[in-house]
Design an enzyme around this catalytic site. Structure first.
Site, mmCIF file in Angstrom:
data_model
loop_
_atom_site.group_PDB
_atom_site.id
_atom_site.type_symbol
_atom_site.label_atom_id
_atom_site.label_comp_id
_atom_site.label_asym_id
_atom_site.label_seq_id
_atom_site.Cartn_x
_atom_site.Cartn_y
_atom_site.Cartn_z
ATOM 1 N N CYS A 9 -10.442 -4.111 -0.164
ATOM 2 C CA CYS A 9 -9.708 -3.761 -1.388
ATOM 3 C C CYS A 9 -9.625 -4.962 -2.336
ATOM 4 O O CYS A 9 -8.977 -5.961 -2.032
ATOM 5 C CB CYS A 9 -8.314 -3.271 -0.979
ATOM 6 S SG CYS A 9 -7.125 -3.132 -2.310
ATOM 7 N N CYS B 99 -6.143 -5.894 -3.443
ATOM 8 C CA CYS B 99 -5.437 -6.492 -2.297
ATOM 9 C C CYS B 99 -5.792 -7.971 -2.178
ATOM 10 O O CYS B 99 -4.919 -8.802 -1.896
ATOM 11 C CB CYS B 99 -5.814 -5.784 -0.994
ATOM 12 S SG CYS B 99 -5.363 -4.040 -0.938
#
Length: 135
Positions: A30, A33
């Site tokens: 991600c 992230c």
């Protein structure tokens, strides 16, 4: 304090035995992230009295499903075992600090009173719905 890796095995104990717990739900693939990770880590070094936990949603699928995680990163904040904040998306450092300070400033007795009132209203509404639907 650095971040702690959380899993199904240590999640409950971590939330129950610490005053404030911030949780970053993330995954290695991600992009947002990976952007939020250093912000979260830096905040953990600044706020050493708070537990900062990370949950890898790829490795902890059952836990992510139990908490209905649909988007990552998602940030959870528990205080005194009460989930006070749950929001998907990456926060800049200044916004994360503001959220932390607001959580610190809350009157938890007032929060618990409001939760109890909401639960009582929901219970009464459910009872009224059962009573009115039987004809």
């Amino acid at each position: 304090m650095s971040t702690t890796e959380l899993s199904a095995e240590n999640f409950e104990q971590t939330v129950e035995s610490n005053d404030i717990v911030l949780i970053d739900w993330w995954a290695p693939w991600c992009g947002p992230c990976r952007t939020f990770g250093p912000v979260f880590e830096k905040a953990s070094e600044k706020h050493t009295d708070i537990v900062f936990g990370k949950i890898n949603t790829d490795e902890q699928r059952d836990l992510a499903q139990a908490f209905n995680i649909r988007s990552i990163p998602t940030l959870f904040i528990f205080r005194e075992k009460v989930l006070l904040f749950a929001e998907a998306g990456s926060l800049p450092a200044s916004a994360l600090d503001q959220v932390i300070e607001k959580v610190r400033a809350l009157d938890m007795n007032e929060v618990r009173t409001k939760i109890a009132e909401a639960e009582e209203e929901a219970r009464q509404a459910a009872e009224e719905g059962q009573a009115g639907g039987g004809a």
